[in-house]
Design a protein around this motif. Structure first.
Motif, short mmCIF file in Angstrom:
data_model
loop_
_atom_site.label_atom_id
_atom_site.label_comp_id
_atom_site.label_asym_id
_atom_site.label_seq_id
_atom_site.Cartn_x
_atom_site.Cartn_y
_atom_site.Cartn_z
N ILE A 19 -7.69 32.60 -1.84
CA ILE A 19 -8.87 33.12 -2.53
C ILE A 19 -8.46 33.83 -3.81
O ILE A 19 -9.08 33.64 -4.87
N ARG A 20 -7.39 34.61 -3.77
CA ARG A 20 -6.89 35.28 -4.99
C ARG A 20 -6.53 34.24 -6.05
O ARG A 20 -6.85 34.40 -7.23
N HIS A 21 -5.87 33.16 -5.64
CA HIS A 21 -5.50 32.10 -6.57
C HIS A 21 -6.75 31.44 -7.15
O HIS A 21 -6.84 31.23 -8.37
N LEU A 22 -7.72 31.13 -6.30
CA LEU A 22 -8.98 30.52 -6.75
C LEU A 22 -9.68 31.42 -7.77
O LEU A 22 -10.12 30.97 -8.82
N LYS A 23 -9.78 32.72 -7.46
CA LYS A 23 -10.46 33.64 -8.37
C LYS A 23 -9.72 33.77 -9.70
O LYS A 23 -10.34 33.90 -10.75
N LYS A 24 -8.40 33.70 -9.66
CA LYS A 24 -7.60 33.75 -10.89
C LYS A 24 -7.90 32.52 -11.75
O LYS A 24 -8.10 32.62 -12.96
N LEU A 25 -7.93 31.35 -11.11
CA LEU A 25 -8.27 30.12 -11.84
C LEU A 25 -9.68 30.17 -12.41
O LEU A 25 -9.92 29.76 -13.54
N ALA A 26 -10.62 30.68 -11.61
CA ALA A 26 -12.01 30.77 -12.06
C ALA A 26 -12.13 31.69 -13.26
O ALA A 26 -12.80 31.38 -14.24
N SER A 72 -0.85 25.88 -5.56
CA SER A 72 -0.61 24.86 -6.59
C SER A 72 -1.90 24.12 -6.93
O SER A 72 -1.92 23.27 -7.81
N TYR A 73 -2.98 24.43 -6.23
CA TYR A 73 -4.27 23.77 -6.45
C TYR A 73 -4.83 24.10 -7.83
O TYR A 73 -4.68 25.22 -8.32
N SER A 74 -5.53 23.14 -8.40
CA SER A 74 -6.35 23.39 -9.58
C SER A 74 -7.72 23.84 -9.09
O SER A 74 -8.03 23.72 -7.89
N LEU A 75 -8.55 24.31 -9.99
CA LEU A 75 -9.90 24.73 -9.62
C LEU A 75 -10.64 23.58 -8.93
O LEU A 75 -11.28 23.76 -7.90
N ASN A 76 -10.55 22.38 -9.49
CA ASN A 76 -11.24 21.24 -8.89
C ASN A 76 -10.73 20.88 -7.51
O ASN A 76 -11.48 20.37 -6.68
N ASP A 77 -9.45 21.10 -7.24
CA ASP A 77 -8.91 20.81 -5.91
C ASP A 77 -9.62 21.61 -4.82
O ASP A 77 -9.75 21.14 -3.69
#
Length: 116
Positions: free
Chosen positions: A64-71, A14-19
């Motif tokens: 990490i998958r979620h972070l890369k998707k957001l990025a 549920s994190y945003s990129l900035n989180d």
């Protein structure tokens, strides 16, 4: 959350990129990584990315998958920047940015840029 308390089982989907900026805890330098994110400029033109976003592999593969998707979502699409750049400018901006990630180190249990 403190850098030392990162747990790969923690659900950060549920994190945003900035989180993710506060989740940089590490035990060793090999856990420190980057991913291209955001919008930036090359001269007066937008280019493919605005920054190398630092993260720690300690957050776990699902996060990490979620972070890369957001990025990836934060990057301008090909049309978004190629329409404003001639071919030479696009090649130069892309190469300069994509081929020069910052050097990272795990310093005081936190992934950081280190030019030592």
């Amino acid at each position: 959350m403190s850098a030392c308390a990162i747990n790969s089982k923690m659900d950060m989907t549920s994190y945003s990129l900035n989180d993710f900026r506060s989740e940089l805890g590490c035990d060793r330098t090999s856990q420190c990584r980057t991913v291209l994110a955001g919008h930036g400029e090359c001269g007066n033109y937008p280019k493919g990315a605005g920054e190398y976003f630092i993260y720690s592999t300690k957050i776990g593969s699902r996060n990490i998958r979620h972070l890369k998707k957001l990025a990836k979502k934060s990057l301008p699409n090909e049309k978004g920047y190629s329409s404003n750049l001639n071919e030479e400018e696009l090649v130069v901006c892309t190469l300069l940015f994509k081929l020069t990630p910052p050097p990272l180190k795990c310093i005081n249990n936190r992934c950081q840029i280190s030019y030592e």
